[in-house]
Write an enzyme that holds these catalytic residues in place. Structure first.
Site, PDB file in Angstrom:
ATOM      1  CG  HIS A  41      39.431  43.706  37.995  1.00  0.00           C
ATOM      2  ND1 HIS A  41      39.646  42.599  38.275  1.00  0.00           N
ATOM      3  CD2 HIS A  41      41.078  44.346  38.040  1.00  0.00           C
ATOM      4  CE1 HIS A  41      40.929  42.236  38.901  1.00  0.00           C
ATOM      5  NE2 HIS A  41      41.647  43.494  38.384  1.00  0.00           N
ATOM      6  CG  HIS A  89      45.921  45.633  36.337  1.00  0.00           C
ATOM      7  ND1 HIS A  89      46.400  46.151  37.495  1.00  0.00           N
ATOM      8  CD2 HIS A  89      45.031  44.694  36.428  1.00  0.00           C
ATOM      9  CE1 HIS A  89      45.496  45.517  38.347  1.00  0.00           C
ATOM     10  NE2 HIS A  89      44.845  44.714  37.769  1.00  0.00           N
ATOM     11  CD  GLU A 120      44.932  40.830  38.236  1.00  0.00           C
ATOM     12  OE1 GLU A 120      44.370  41.767  37.960  1.00  0.00           O
ATOM     13  OE2 GLU A 120      44.900  40.119  39.226  1.00  0.00           O
TER      14      GLU A 120
HETATM   15 CO    CO Z   1      43.573  43.425  39.259  1.00  0.00          CO
END
Ligand code: CO
Length: 134
Positions: free
Chosen positions: A7, A79, A130
């Site tokens: 994502h 992020h 991440e």
């Molecule tokens: Co995230």
């Protein structure tokens, strides 16, 4: 090492308003917002055919995204999340190459119920990364 883009996360002040932009204006499939008190944020996911968008809004007084929103009052990309096969092996390899892992360096349960780690943006082209166990 890295696999699929899991994502892209966008930080916003008002998650209900942002959800409406994606639901109504952009016609996307938007989940219900879920408070994550242990992470200091409320999150929701927008499912696209090839990936997801995570909307994150501050929750509580000491939210980790409060400073980001001070600098980006209209919201912004916070992020990107890449999947890795083995998060511990990925972390050990990255640390051996001098990359900085945020926090205590241990994977924590993320918003999908899978272990995640964050990598310092200064080591990765100015982008907070991440990593999520696939
Ligand atoms: Co995230």
């Amino acid at each position: 090492m890295i696999g699929r883009l899991n994502h892209v996360a966008i930080a916003v002040r008002d998650i209900a308003k942002a959800a409406e932009v994606y639901r109504r204006t952009l016609g996307a499939d938007v989940s219900e917002a879920a408070p994550q008190p242990e992470h200091g944020v409320t999150t929701l996911f927008i499912t696209l055919p090839n990936t997801k968008i995570e909307l994150i809004a501050p929750l509580g007084d000491a939210s980790p995204i409060a400073k980001f929103l001070e600098r980006n009052p209209d919201g912004g990309i916070h992020h990107v999340c890449y999947e890795v096969e083995d998060i511990r092996a990925a972390r050990d390899s990255l640390k051996a190459q001098g990359a900085r892992v945020l926090g205590d360096g241990e994977a924590k349960m993320g918003a999908h119920g899978k272990p995640v780690l964050f990598l310092h943006p200064k080591d990765f082209c100015g982008t907070l990364i991440e990593l999520e166990q696939a």
